[in-house]
Motif scaffolding. Structure first.
Motif, mmCIF file in Angstrom:
data_model
loop_
_atom_site.group_PDB
_atom_site.id
_atom_site.type_symbol
_atom_site.label_atom_id
_atom_site.label_comp_id
_atom_site.label_asym_id
_atom_site.label_seq_id
_atom_site.Cartn_x
_atom_site.Cartn_y
_atom_site.Cartn_z
ATOM 1 N N MET A 60 0.882 -1.165 0.000
ATOM 2 C CA MET A 60 0.000 0.000 0.000
ATOM 3 C C MET A 60 0.922 1.218 0.000
ATOM 4 O O MET A 60 1.615 1.480 0.985
ATOM 5 C CB MET A 60 -0.901 -0.004 1.237
ATOM 6 N N ARG B 22 1.601 4.995 0.309
ATOM 7 C CA ARG B 22 0.906 6.023 1.093
ATOM 8 C C ARG B 22 1.525 7.389 0.875
ATOM 9 O O ARG B 22 2.733 7.531 0.755
ATOM 10 C CB ARG B 22 0.995 5.678 2.588
ATOM 11 N N PRO C 190 -0.506 -4.259 3.284
ATOM 12 C CA PRO C 190 -1.924 -4.063 3.587
ATOM 13 C C PRO C 190 -2.291 -4.696 4.925
ATOM 14 O O PRO C 190 -1.908 -5.829 5.206
ATOM 15 C CB PRO C 190 -2.652 -4.751 2.433
ATOM 16 N N GLU D 171 -9.058 -3.289 2.359
ATOM 17 C CA GLU D 171 -8.081 -2.369 1.792
ATOM 18 C C GLU D 171 -7.835 -2.577 0.305
ATOM 19 O O GLU D 171 -7.674 -1.602 -0.427
ATOM 20 C CB GLU D 171 -6.739 -2.470 2.528
ATOM 21 N N VAL D 172 -7.750 -3.838 -0.124
ATOM 22 C CA VAL D 172 -7.339 -4.081 -1.509
ATOM 23 C C VAL D 172 -8.282 -5.014 -2.261
ATOM 24 O O VAL D 172 -7.944 -5.501 -3.339
ATOM 25 C CB VAL D 172 -5.881 -4.607 -1.580
ATOM 26 N N LEU E 152 -8.162 -0.444 -4.725
ATOM 27 C CA LEU E 152 -8.449 0.144 -3.419
ATOM 28 C C LEU E 152 -9.835 -0.318 -3.007
ATOM 29 O O LEU E 152 -10.803 -0.170 -3.766
ATOM 30 C CB LEU E 152 -8.366 1.670 -3.479
ATOM 31 N N GLU F 292 -10.029 3.051 4.081
ATOM 32 C CA GLU F 292 -9.019 3.662 3.221
ATOM 33 C C GLU F 292 -9.654 4.260 1.972
ATOM 34 O O GLU F 292 -9.279 5.346 1.535
ATOM 35 C CB GLU F 292 -7.944 2.629 2.830
ATOM 36 N N TYR G 246 -3.997 6.441 -0.696
ATOM 37 C CA TYR G 246 -3.758 5.011 -0.561
ATOM 38 C C TYR G 246 -3.728 4.441 -1.969
ATOM 39 O O TYR G 246 -4.708 4.584 -2.712
ATOM 40 C CB TYR G 246 -4.899 4.331 0.203
ATOM 41 N N PRO H 118 -2.812 0.780 -3.715
ATOM 42 C CA PRO H 118 -2.284 -0.577 -3.692
ATOM 43 C C PRO H 118 -1.524 -0.835 -4.993
ATOM 44 O O PRO H 118 -1.995 -0.474 -6.079
ATOM 45 C CB PRO H 118 -3.535 -1.451 -3.585
#
Length: 134
Positions: A19, A21, A32, A53-54, A88, A93, A103, A105
């Protein structure tokens, strides 16, 4: 102390999912993951966080590292892909994503990790070891 769980996901092209940032002017990358909720095991939190998150459903395997980082106890697990399309996710996030708090990924070649500001630093040798033993 806050507890956190994260997953190390490697693919067959020798890439690791990170991830990327951007927050408060800082640029860095993490694996993640996120906070462990009440009543949840670290492994359960790892699976939930990767989905949030992903957008990936993963199988969680052995815990490969536990460390104290910035006042948090962090649990890292080896995970393998089960289903989903990496993007994402729809968790916090995705909601908080903005120009100043982003964010992203991304799959990163393991041999290019030195070019990434990966935190915590202890993850670099761990990722390399997991790739070599996969």
């Amino acid at each position: 102390m806050r507890a956190r769980a994260a997953g190390v996901l490697l693919n067959d092209q020798q890439q690791v999912l990170l991830m990327l940032r951007r927050k408060e002017g800082r640029h860095y990358a993490t694996l993640p993951g996120g906070g462990i909720e009440e009543g949840e095991t670290p492994a359960e939190a790892c699976a939930r966080e990767l989905l949030e998150e992903v957008n990936l459903v993963v199988d969680v395997h052995e815990e490969v590292l536990t460390l104290e980082n910035l006042g948090n106890r962090e649990h890292y697990f080896r995970v393998t892909y089960r289903s989903g399309e990496m993007r994402l996710g729809d968790g916090p996030e995705g909601v908080r994503h903005s120009d100043t708090n982003s964010y992203l990924p991304e799959w990163v070649q393991v041999d290019r990790l030195a070019e990434v500001n990966l935190v915590p630093e202890a993850l670099r040798p761990l990722i390399q070891t997991l790739l070599e033993t996969a």
